[in-house]
Design an enzyme around this catalytic site. Structure first.
Site, mmCIF file in Angstrom:
data_model
loop_
_atom_site.group_PDB
_atom_site.id
_atom_site.type_symbol
_atom_site.label_atom_id
_atom_site.label_comp_id
_atom_site.label_asym_id
_atom_site.label_seq_id
_atom_site.Cartn_x
_atom_site.Cartn_y
_atom_site.Cartn_z
ATOM 1 N N HIS A 171 0.773 -1.336 -0.010
ATOM 2 C CA HIS A 171 -0.113 0.086 -0.040
ATOM 3 C C HIS A 171 0.852 1.180 0.001
ATOM 4 O O HIS A 171 2.045 1.229 0.298
ATOM 5 C CB HIS A 171 -0.757 -0.070 1.189
ATOM 6 C CG HIS A 171 -1.974 -1.120 1.257
ATOM 7 N ND1 HIS A 171 -1.770 -2.315 1.858
ATOM 8 C CD2 HIS A 171 -3.177 -0.995 0.825
ATOM 9 C CE1 HIS A 171 -2.760 -3.152 1.758
ATOM 10 N NE2 HIS A 171 -3.859 -2.297 1.183
ATOM 11 N N CYS A 276 -4.480 1.094 13.688
ATOM 12 C CA CYS A 276 -5.273 1.834 14.354
ATOM 13 C C CYS A 276 -5.710 2.810 13.420
ATOM 14 O O CYS A 276 -5.399 3.091 12.311
ATOM 15 C CB CYS A 276 -4.767 2.632 15.654
ATOM 16 S SG CYS A 276 -3.232 3.585 14.980
#
Length: 285
Positions: A171, A276
């Site tokens: 990514h 997160c």
């Protein structure tokens, strides 16, 4: 909109999801994941939660693990959050799409404005989206396509949105991140350097840059909890992880370095920023 870069990292809440047993079992292998040490992965995850809550002073919200979602802890892939708006992602892998449901509800409960992708041709993983405080870069990767990037632009119209080709299995945020309000950190691989060069051509803003030996070390989170003028932190891989990059990170003198390890969780495809969701506003309780 405020001073350019002012919004980057201003935060009060963090969202994480517990590690299910299925991540370390045969079920995980069925999801294409390697075997890992479940106890170690949970320790790493617990330390991360502790750093977010105690060291950074964030209000930590933890979703319960779901055995049907081995990769559920990678909830950074499930949404893009800026200000009071949350764009719910549409992961490339159909098996991962149910992961967004619990995240959507948690963000709704916090009072954020929820935007759905609404296009079956669109794919978007949240960790392909890098917000610099001034603009968005969206990685066009195996995981995210042009239609997904267009929806990011439609959702966050107050900011410029540019697309960056990402080669290989990574990514965008697995190759580069923000090491400060005006500093881009990037790995040393050709894929990482190519992405940074593309960003430099596309932007109208001058960013300093820092190259790190390890791509995974650039997957970090620049955070400014609390009120304007407060301290700045960089949550980064450390604690024995990626030792070759630690000396280079010390050059980021304007931030307090907060190291965490996720070497076991990395085996499940986790980069630090995927573990997160940090909310950059103060949502309604």
């Amino acid at each position: 909109m405020g001073t350019p870069g002012e919004g980057l990292g201003r935060c009060s809440h963090a969202l994480i999801r517990g590690v299910p047993e299925s991540l370390g079992s045969g079920e995980a292998a069925g999801a294409g994941l390697p075997a890992l040490d479940l106890a170690k992965a949970r320790r790493e995850h617990g330390v991360l939660g502790g750093k977010l809550r105690q060291r950074l002073g964030l209000q930590l919200l933890e979703l319960l693990p779901e055995e049907a979602l081995p990769r559920g802890p990678l909830l950074g892939d499930t949404a893009v959050v800026q200000g009071d708006t949350a764009l719910i992602a549409r992961p490339w892998s159909p098996a991962r799409r149910p992961e967004v449901d619990g995240v959507r509800k948690a963000l709704q409960d916090l009072g954020l404005r929820i935007v759905e992708m609404g296009d079956e041709n669109a794919t978007l993983d949240g960790t392909d989206v890098l917000f610099t405080g001034r603009e968005f870069f969206v990685g066009l990767s195996k995981w995210t396509n042009h239609r997904g990037a267009e929806i990011v632009a439609d959702t966050f119209r107050d900011f410029a949105v540019s697309t960056v080709p990402v080669s290989g299995p990574s990514h965008l945020r697995g190759l580069c991140g923000m090491g400060g309000p005006r500093t881009v950190v990037a790995g040393s691989s050709e894929a990482a350097q190519k992405a940074v060069r593309a960003m430099a051509v596309l932007t109208d803003h001058p960013y300093a840059s820092l190259t790190l030996p390890d791509d995974a070390a650039a997957d970090c989170l620049f955070l400014r909890p609390g009120l304007p003028g407060g301290p700045s932190f960089l949550l980064h891989r450390g604690g024995g992880d990626l030792p070759n990059s630690q000396e280079a990170l010390q050059k980021l003198s304007d931030v307090t370095l907060v190291p965490v390890s996720c070497s076991e969780l990395e085996k499940a495809g986790a980069g630090l920023s995927s573990l997160c969701l940090v909310l950059s506003t103060r949502p309604h309780s």
